[in-house]
Each structure stands twice: as C-alpha cells, then as structure tokens.
Design an enzyme around this catalytic site. Structure first.
Site, PDB file in Angstrom:
ATOM      1  N   CYS A  12      49.756  13.087 -20.233  1.00 35.12           N
ATOM      2  CA  CYS A  12      48.511  12.800 -20.951  1.00 35.12           C
ATOM      3  C   CYS A  12      47.747  14.073 -21.280  1.00 35.12           C
ATOM      4  O   CYS A  12      47.076  14.152 -22.323  1.00 35.12           O
ATOM      5  CB  CYS A  12      47.641  11.852 -20.132  1.00 35.12           C
ATOM      6  SG  CYS A  12      48.384  10.227 -19.853  1.00 35.12           S
TER       7      CYS A  12
ATOM      8  N   ASP B 183      37.858  -2.845 -41.325  1.00 36.65           N
ATOM      9  CA  ASP B 183      37.396  -4.221 -41.117  1.00 36.65           C
ATOM     10  C   ASP B 183      37.500  -4.661 -39.659  1.00 36.65           C
ATOM     11  O   ASP B 183      37.272  -5.820 -39.331  1.00 36.65           O
ATOM     12  CB  ASP B 183      38.151  -5.195 -42.020  1.00 36.65           C
ATOM     13  CG  ASP B 183      39.644  -5.294 -41.676  1.00 36.65           C
ATOM     14  OD1 ASP B 183      40.111  -4.628 -40.740  1.00 36.65           O
ATOM     15  OD2 ASP B 183      40.353  -6.056 -42.378  1.00 36.65           O
TER      16      ASP B 183
END
Length: 222
Positions: free
Chosen positions: A44, A138
C-alpha cells in the site's frame, strides 16, 4: 459490495485533511476511491506513492482521488512521511480514517457484523478492504475491482479504465481488449445500423456485430 450501477450513498467521514461530506467533496467530478486494509503496509505504501505521482493525470481527466484505510487520521499523516521517503511523492489527496469500519461496511468491503477497533484489527482482518471504485459524477459506481494484499495495483491501468469510462459514457461505443487512447472502438450492438450510419457514417466489420470506427473525440474534462 457496491457493484456497477449502484448509487453510492452520501456519507460524512473523517480524513487526514479534515471531515468531508462525500457528495459535497466530490462535486460534479469523477472519483477514484481506493482502499487499504492497514497503514504502514509495504504494498500500500508503494501504491499511495504512485497515486500521488499520477495525481495530476487524474486531475486532468476531471477525477478526484480519495484513499481509505482502517486506521486513524494521525496515523495516515505519519504514514505519508514513509510514503514520501520511499517513493519521493507525498499524497495531497484525502485519506478516509475508517476507524469505526462504517465506510468499509457501507461499500460492502467488510461484512455488516465485522467488529473491533482499528487498533485491534490486523491487515489480515481487513484483507477485503483492497478495492478500487470509480464513481461517475452522478454518484453511480462505474467500476469496482478488488485486489489481494499481495498484489500491487497498476495505476496506469486505472487511468486507462478511466479514459474508457469517460469515452463510453458520452458516446455510443465500447473499447476493445487492451484499448489505448486513439485506438479504434466498437459501435454498441444496441445501436441499429440505420442509427449508427447517422451517428458514425460508415464503419468496417470483421463480424456482423463487430462494427469498428475511429475513436470519437474525447470531451474536455470538467
């Protein structure tokens, strides 16, 4: 897990850049949310450095980056120092401090009955918190891709997917395997030949359902 077409609920979360209300923060942009099972993990660390390195490319496409880890905001800030040390880049985008697992559960990355504090849970406990979500203006999910902890994500591929999503959202086309910017595309099978002729003029066909046209011009990012 939230899947393609699902609406992402609005939520409030603490980040290392302060509290955000997700819809307000996202505005009318695209969003790339990528999660991590724990701070101070090697794979990570490299991913966040690469995201930081490519942040201008995402911004150029009208997309905002946001990370998530099941650790606190102060640990995120301390982790950023390691990220800069190893990769040469410091993330300037926010990282959600999901210490109560609320956002991970909402996205379906952890089961609703998952228990324990961030301090009590290990990276292995949070192994499923390794997903990339691409969210359209959206607020619907357009891509969800989960990775094992042992496999680093390819951020160049994420940029390629984002380009395809933005192109196909505004044109009646689909992108073929290994598509890159400027490559030919397919007219959607749902578009009849008469309508396709009005939209694209002519095309070439290798199969009746494989109508090939040059890539339409990409709209400028918001």
């Amino acid at each position: 897990m939230l899947t393609i077409g699902n609406m992402v609920p609005d939520f409030r979360a603490e980040t290392n850049c302060g509290a955000i209300d997700f819809y307000d923060w996202m505005e009318d942009k695209w969003c790339v949310l990528f999660s991590h099972p724990k701070d101070f993990t090697p794979v990570c660390t490299t991913e966040l450095g690469e995201a930081a390195r490519l942040s201008a490319e995402f911004e150029r496409r009208g997309a905002k980056l946001i990370g998530l880890s099941v650790d606190g905001a102060e640990r995120h800030n301390d982790w950023s120092k390691d990220i800069e040390k190893v990769t040469g880049f410091t993330p300037a985008f926010p990282m959600i401090a999901d210490t109560d697992l609320k956002v991970s559960k909402m996205f379906g990355m952890l089961p609703a009955d998952a228990e324990g504090s961030a301090e009590e849970r290990t990276a292995a406990d949070n192994a499923t918190v390794r997903t990339v979500f691409m969210i359209a203006p959206d607020k619907t999910v357009r891509m969800a891709m989960a990775y094992p902890m042992s496999t680093g994500r390819n951020f160049a591929e994420l940029l390629r997917v984002l380009d395809s999503l933005q192109l196909t959202a505004n044109n009646q086309v689909a992108t073929p395997v290994n598509w890159q910017q400027g490559d030919d595309v397919f007219i959607l099978p749902s578009i009849g030949d008469e309508q396709a002729a009005e939209m694209f003029g002519s095309w070439t066909s290798r199969l009746p359902y494989m109508r090939i046209v040059p890539q339409p011009k990409m709209a400028d990012a918001a």
